[in-house]
Design a protein around this motif. Structure first.
Motif, PDB file in Angstrom:
ATOM      1  N   ALA A 152     -10.874  -9.175   4.056  1.00  0.00           N
ATOM      2  CA  ALA A 152     -11.133 -10.472   3.435  1.00  0.00           C
ATOM      3  C   ALA A 152     -10.062 -10.800   2.403  1.00  0.00           C
ATOM      4  O   ALA A 152      -9.586 -11.939   2.323  1.00  0.00           O
ATOM      5  CB  ALA A 152     -12.517 -10.484   2.780  1.00  0.00           C
ATOM      6  N   GLY A 153      -9.686  -9.808   1.619  1.00  0.00           N
ATOM      7  CA  GLY A 153      -8.640 -10.015   0.617  1.00  0.00           C
ATOM      8  C   GLY A 153      -7.313 -10.357   1.258  1.00  0.00           C
ATOM      9  O   GLY A 153      -6.579 -11.226   0.777  1.00  0.00           O
ATOM     10  N   LYS A 154      -7.001  -9.693   2.345  1.00  0.00           N
ATOM     11  CA  LYS A 154      -5.743  -9.965   3.051  1.00  0.00           C
ATOM     12  C   LYS A 154      -5.761 -11.368   3.656  1.00  0.00           C
ATOM     13  O   LYS A 154      -4.774 -12.093   3.580  1.00  0.00           O
ATOM     14  CB  LYS A 154      -5.525  -8.914   4.143  1.00  0.00           C
ATOM     15  CG  LYS A 154      -4.188  -9.007   4.817  1.00  0.00           C
ATOM     16  CD  LYS A 154      -3.973  -7.865   5.792  1.00  0.00           C
ATOM     17  CE  LYS A 154      -2.598  -7.962   6.430  1.00  0.00           C
ATOM     18  NZ  LYS A 154      -2.366  -6.878   7.393  1.00  0.00           N
ATOM     19  N   ALA A 155      -6.895 -11.745   4.232  1.00  0.00           N
ATOM     20  CA  ALA A 155      -7.011 -13.059   4.874  1.00  0.00           C
ATOM     21  C   ALA A 155      -6.922 -14.210   3.875  1.00  0.00           C
ATOM     22  O   ALA A 155      -6.386 -15.275   4.190  1.00  0.00           O
ATOM     23  CB  ALA A 155      -8.313 -13.150   5.650  1.00  0.00           C
ATOM     24  N   THR A 156      -7.444 -13.980   2.678  1.00  0.00           N
ATOM     25  CA  THR A 156      -7.466 -15.043   1.679  1.00  0.00           C
ATOM     26  C   THR A 156      -6.305 -14.965   0.695  1.00  0.00           C
ATOM     27  O   THR A 156      -6.160 -15.835  -0.162  1.00  0.00           O
ATOM     28  CB  THR A 156      -8.784 -15.016   0.882  1.00  0.00           C
ATOM     29  OG1 THR A 156      -8.891 -13.757   0.208  1.00  0.00           O
ATOM     30  CG2 THR A 156      -9.979 -15.233   1.782  1.00  0.00           C
ATOM     31  N   GLY A 157      -5.527 -13.909   0.793  1.00  0.00           N
ATOM     32  CA  GLY A 157      -4.411 -13.743  -0.137  1.00  0.00           C
ATOM     33  C   GLY A 157      -4.844 -13.209  -1.491  1.00  0.00           C
ATOM     34  O   GLY A 157      -4.088 -13.282  -2.460  1.00  0.00           O
ATOM     35  N   ASP A 158      -6.043 -12.659  -1.555  1.00  0.00           N
ATOM     36  CA  ASP A 158      -6.573 -12.115  -2.803  1.00  0.00           C
ATOM     37  C   ASP A 158      -6.190 -10.637  -2.894  1.00  0.00           C
ATOM     38  O   ASP A 158      -6.872  -9.765  -2.343  1.00  0.00           O
ATOM     39  CB  ASP A 158      -8.088 -12.287  -2.833  1.00  0.00           C
ATOM     40  CG  ASP A 158      -8.726 -11.885  -4.152  1.00  0.00           C
ATOM     41  OD1 ASP A 158      -8.067 -11.174  -4.945  1.00  0.00           O
ATOM     42  OD2 ASP A 158      -9.881 -12.280  -4.386  1.00  0.00           O
ATOM     43  N   ASP A 159      -5.099 -10.356  -3.583  1.00  0.00           N
ATOM     44  CA  ASP A 159      -4.595  -8.984  -3.671  1.00  0.00           C
ATOM     45  C   ASP A 159      -5.555  -8.057  -4.413  1.00  0.00           C
ATOM     46  O   ASP A 159      -5.643  -6.870  -4.092  1.00  0.00           O
ATOM     47  CB  ASP A 159      -3.228  -8.956  -4.354  1.00  0.00           C
ATOM     48  CG  ASP A 159      -2.134  -9.553  -3.478  1.00  0.00           C
ATOM     49  OD1 ASP A 159      -2.294  -9.554  -2.237  1.00  0.00           O
ATOM     50  OD2 ASP A 159      -1.126 -10.014  -4.047  1.00  0.00           O
ATOM     51  N   GLU A 183      -9.187  -3.491  -4.049  1.00  0.00           N
ATOM     52  CA  GLU A 183     -10.531  -2.948  -4.288  1.00  0.00           C
ATOM     53  C   GLU A 183     -11.110  -2.394  -2.983  1.00  0.00           C
ATOM     54  O   GLU A 183     -11.700  -1.318  -2.953  1.00  0.00           O
ATOM     55  CB  GLU A 183     -11.438  -4.039  -4.846  1.00  0.00           C
ATOM     56  CG  GLU A 183     -12.844  -3.596  -5.159  1.00  0.00           C
ATOM     57  CD  GLU A 183     -13.711  -4.726  -5.680  1.00  0.00           C
ATOM     58  OE1 GLU A 183     -14.923  -4.699  -5.392  1.00  0.00           O
ATOM     59  OE2 GLU A 183     -13.187  -5.627  -6.360  1.00  0.00           O
ATOM     60  N   GLY A 184     -10.933  -3.130  -1.900  1.00  0.00           N
ATOM     61  CA  GLY A 184     -11.430  -2.686  -0.607  1.00  0.00           C
ATOM     62  C   GLY A 184     -10.740  -1.424  -0.129  1.00  0.00           C
ATOM     63  O   GLY A 184     -11.390  -0.499   0.369  1.00  0.00           O
ATOM     64  N   GLU A 185      -9.437  -1.369  -0.287  1.00  0.00           N
ATOM     65  CA  GLU A 185      -8.697  -0.172   0.127  1.00  0.00           C
ATOM     66  C   GLU A 185      -9.123   1.044  -0.682  1.00  0.00           C
ATOM     67  O   GLU A 185      -9.250   2.141  -0.148  1.00  0.00           O
ATOM     68  CB  GLU A 185      -7.199  -0.413   0.010  1.00  0.00           C
ATOM     69  CG  GLU A 185      -6.666  -1.379   1.048  1.00  0.00           C
ATOM     70  CD  GLU A 185      -5.206  -1.747   0.860  1.00  0.00           C
ATOM     71  OE1 GLU A 185      -4.594  -1.336  -0.152  1.00  0.00           O
ATOM     72  OE2 GLU A 185      -4.679  -2.456   1.728  1.00  0.00           O
ATOM     73  N   THR A 186      -9.368   0.839  -1.969  1.00  0.00           N
ATOM     74  CA  THR A 186      -9.819   1.930  -2.835  1.00  0.00           C
ATOM     75  C   THR A 186     -11.192   2.426  -2.400  1.00  0.00           C
ATOM     76  O   THR A 186     -11.424   3.636  -2.301  1.00  0.00           O
ATOM     77  CB  THR A 186      -9.865   1.473  -4.305  1.00  0.00           C
ATOM     78  OG1 THR A 186      -8.559   1.058  -4.693  1.00  0.00           O
ATOM     79  CG2 THR A 186     -10.355   2.576  -5.217  1.00  0.00           C
ATOM     80  N   GLN A 187     -12.094   1.505  -2.116  1.00  0.00           N
ATOM     81  CA  GLN A 187     -13.444   1.881  -1.708  1.00  0.00           C
ATOM     82  C   GLN A 187     -13.416   2.602  -0.356  1.00  0.00           C
ATOM     83  O   GLN A 187     -14.126   3.585  -0.160  1.00  0.00           O
ATOM     84  CB  GLN A 187     -14.337   0.650  -1.622  1.00  0.00           C
ATOM     85  CG  GLN A 187     -15.794   0.973  -1.363  1.00  0.00           C
ATOM     86  CD  GLN A 187     -16.685  -0.241  -1.485  1.00  0.00           C
ATOM     87  OE1 GLN A 187     -16.221  -1.358  -1.701  1.00  0.00           O
ATOM     88  NE2 GLN A 187     -17.971  -0.038  -1.340  1.00  0.00           N
ATOM     89  N   GLU A 188     -12.582   2.128   0.558  1.00  0.00           N
ATOM     90  CA  GLU A 188     -12.458   2.771   1.865  1.00  0.00           C
ATOM     91  C   GLU A 188     -11.931   4.201   1.713  1.00  0.00           C
ATOM     92  O   GLU A 188     -12.445   5.143   2.322  1.00  0.00           O
ATOM     93  CB  GLU A 188     -11.522   1.961   2.756  1.00  0.00           C
ATOM     94  CG  GLU A 188     -11.354   2.516   4.138  1.00  0.00           C
ATOM     95  CD  GLU A 188     -10.415   1.688   4.995  1.00  0.00           C
ATOM     96  OE1 GLU A 188     -10.187   2.115   6.134  1.00  0.00           O
ATOM     97  OE2 GLU A 188      -9.912   0.644   4.544  1.00  0.00           O
ATOM     98  N   THR A 189     -10.924   4.371   0.888  1.00  0.00           N
ATOM     99  CA  THR A 189     -10.347   5.698   0.653  1.00  0.00           C
ATOM    100  C   THR A 189     -11.369   6.622  -0.002  1.00  0.00           C
ATOM    101  O   THR A 189     -11.482   7.801   0.359  1.00  0.00           O
ATOM    102  CB  THR A 189      -9.088   5.586  -0.221  1.00  0.00           C
ATOM    103  OG1 THR A 189      -8.149   4.740   0.444  1.00  0.00           O
ATOM    104  CG2 THR A 189      -8.467   6.938  -0.476  1.00  0.00           C
ATOM    105  N   LYS A 190     -12.120   6.090  -0.946  1.00  0.00           N
ATOM    106  CA  LYS A 190     -13.155   6.881  -1.622  1.00  0.00           C
ATOM    107  C   LYS A 190     -14.168   7.412  -0.611  1.00  0.00           C
ATOM    108  O   LYS A 190     -14.517   8.597  -0.640  1.00  0.00           O
ATOM    109  CB  LYS A 190     -13.855   6.006  -2.664  1.00  0.00           C
ATOM    110  CG  LYS A 190     -15.000   6.652  -3.381  1.00  0.00           C
ATOM    111  CD  LYS A 190     -15.656   5.652  -4.320  1.00  0.00           C
ATOM    112  CE  LYS A 190     -16.988   6.138  -4.814  1.00  0.00           C
ATOM    113  NZ  LYS A 190     -17.683   5.123  -5.607  1.00  0.00           N
TER     114      LYS A 190
END
Length: 57
Positions: free
Chosen positions: A22-29, A34-41
């Motif tokens: 969602a962040g990538k699609a909307t340009g919200d870095d 946050e999503g990448e961090t949660q996925e890695t966690k």
């Protein structure tokens, strides 16, 4: 690893993937990061549980 742990880790990974997309699609870095961090966690917690399970045997 208990079923609850597996579920929580999978949830973190999937929610993280969705946030990152969602962040990538909307340009919200910030949302993407946050999503990448949660996925890695979630992935790290899952890996840690697998290691603990391997040593229990």
């Amino acid at each position: 690893m208990g079923i609850d742990d597996k579920f929580d880790n999978a949830k973190d990974e999937n929610v993280g993937k969705a946030k990152a997309a969602a962040g990538k699609a909307t340009g919200d870095d910030e949302l993407r990061a946050e999503g990448e961090t949660q996925e890695t966690k979630g992935s790290l917690k899952s890996a840690g549980e697998k290691v603990k399970d391997a040593f229990k045997k």
